[in-house]
Design an enzyme around this catalytic site. Structure first.
Site, PDB file in Angstrom:
ATOM      1  N   SER A 107       1.589   2.741 -12.500  1.00 21.23           N
ATOM      2  CA  SER A 107       1.088   2.868 -11.003  1.00 21.23           C
ATOM      3  C   SER A 107       1.747   4.210 -10.637  1.00 21.23           C
ATOM      4  O   SER A 107       1.056   4.797 -11.381  1.00 21.23           O
ATOM      5  CB  SER A 107       2.420   2.151 -10.054  1.00 21.23           C
ATOM      6  OG  SER A 107       2.145   1.704  -8.983  1.00 21.23           O
TER       7      SER A 107
ATOM      8  N   TYR B 133      -5.279   3.858  -1.185  1.00 23.55           N
ATOM      9  CA  TYR B 133      -4.990   3.937  -2.675  1.00 23.55           C
ATOM     10  C   TYR B 133      -3.721   2.909  -2.443  1.00 23.55           C
ATOM     11  O   TYR B 133      -3.238   2.447  -3.764  1.00 23.55           O
ATOM     12  CB  TYR B 133      -4.633   5.605  -2.975  1.00 23.55           C
ATOM     13  CG  TYR B 133      -4.268   5.471  -4.338  1.00 23.55           C
ATOM     14  CD1 TYR B 133      -4.423   5.106  -5.440  1.00 23.55           C
ATOM     15  CD2 TYR B 133      -3.357   5.906  -4.296  1.00 23.55           C
ATOM     16  CE1 TYR B 133      -3.926   5.479  -6.611  1.00 23.55           C
ATOM     17  CE2 TYR B 133      -2.392   6.759  -5.800  1.00 23.55           C
ATOM     18  CZ  TYR B 133      -2.933   6.001  -6.552  1.00 23.55           C
ATOM     19  OH  TYR B 133      -2.121   6.477  -8.075  1.00 23.55           O
TER      20      TYR B 133
ATOM     21  N   LYS C 245      -1.148   0.102  -4.647  1.00 20.12           N
ATOM     22  CA  LYS C 245      -0.234  -0.061  -5.492  1.00 20.12           C
ATOM     23  C   LYS C 245       1.331  -0.789  -5.376  1.00 20.12           C
ATOM     24  O   LYS C 245       1.514  -0.743  -6.057  1.00 20.12           O
ATOM     25  CB  LYS C 245      -0.289   1.351  -5.196  1.00 20.12           C
ATOM     26  CG  LYS C 245      -0.907   2.727  -6.477  1.00 20.12           C
ATOM     27  CD  LYS C 245      -1.356   2.047  -7.542  1.00 20.12           C
ATOM     28  CE  LYS C 245      -2.285   2.856  -8.274  1.00 20.12           C
ATOM     29  NZ  LYS C 245      -2.306   2.068 -10.385  1.00 20.12           N
TER      30      LYS C 245
END
Length: 229
Positions: free
Chosen positions: A135, A149, A153
């Protein structure tokens, strides 16, 4: 040290390649996936039968299942499954096309989930193993211009933390790795590991801030409580 067998997605560059090189150098075996088979030809020539490679586009769920099944069939037992493949999409929300948005989610979130779903039956059957999820500190803290993004995550970390509780009785462990800035092609060309002082500082600031906001709601949080007494 007992040698181990690893399955790693995206071994052609970045953390995936660095990890693969170190593991092979110490004598471990790696089943690695790439999108371009010739991108790791040098590793295949150097390490021979200790490196098994296959083409994989993690956005193709059918190919994910096929490749994971073939890797376990080839090696028999795989000790560690590493979800490494992914990329960053940066820009504000309104700048994203639908295609860019969907591809980011399919790669970073759905792709990683599908690798885990494909691997879990094999890990249970062999009596255990470990999954490493790459991650970023961006799975806990945020920066402007990276909303999509961060969404992937934060999403994959939630999935992994919950799944860790589900699979613990089967002797399967899950580790989330949260690196900070690194000199990889990414930027230049149920445990958690916080890598880098910048990662630690960013996550600490984010969590401390959220905790302070939560404490401010303490007195009013109970107003919706219902009691039969």
């Amino acid at each position: 040290m007992k040698t181990k067998t690893w399955f790693i997605t995206g071994i052609n560059s970045g953390f995936g390649r660095h990890l693969t090189e170190q593991l092979l150098e110490r004598g471990d075996r790696v089943a690695g996936t790439v999108r371009k088979m010739d991108s790791v030809q040098d590793l295949s020539e150097k390490y021979g039968e200790n490196l098994w490679t296959a083409h994989l586009d993690v956005t193709d769920s059918n190919e994910v299942r096929d490749v994971v099944n073939k890797a376990f069939s080839e090696w028999g037992t795989i000790d560690v499954v590493v979800n490494n493949a992914g990329y960053g999409l940066f820009g504000t929300a309104e700048e994203m096309t639908d295609e860019l948005l969907i591809h980011q989610i399919h790669t970073n979130l759905i792709g990683s989930i599908q690798v885990v779903r494909a691997a879990l039956p094999h890990l249970r059957n062999q009596g255990g193993g470990r999954i490493l999820q790459l991650s970023t500190y961006g799975g806990q803290a945020v920066n402007p211009g990276a909303g999509m993004y961060h969404a992937t995550k934060w999403g994959i970390e939630g999935f992994m933390e919950s799944t860790a509780l589900d699979v613990a009785p089967f002797n399967i462990g899950i580790t989330i790795v949260e690196p900070g800035g690194a000199r990889t092609e990414f930027r230049y060309g149920s445990a958690k590991i916080t890598l880098g002082s910048d990662s630690y500082q960013a996550i600490h600031k984010a969590l401390t801030g959220r905790l302070a906001e939560l404490e401010m709601q303490k007195d009013t949080a109970g107003v919706t409580d219902y009691s039969l007494n």
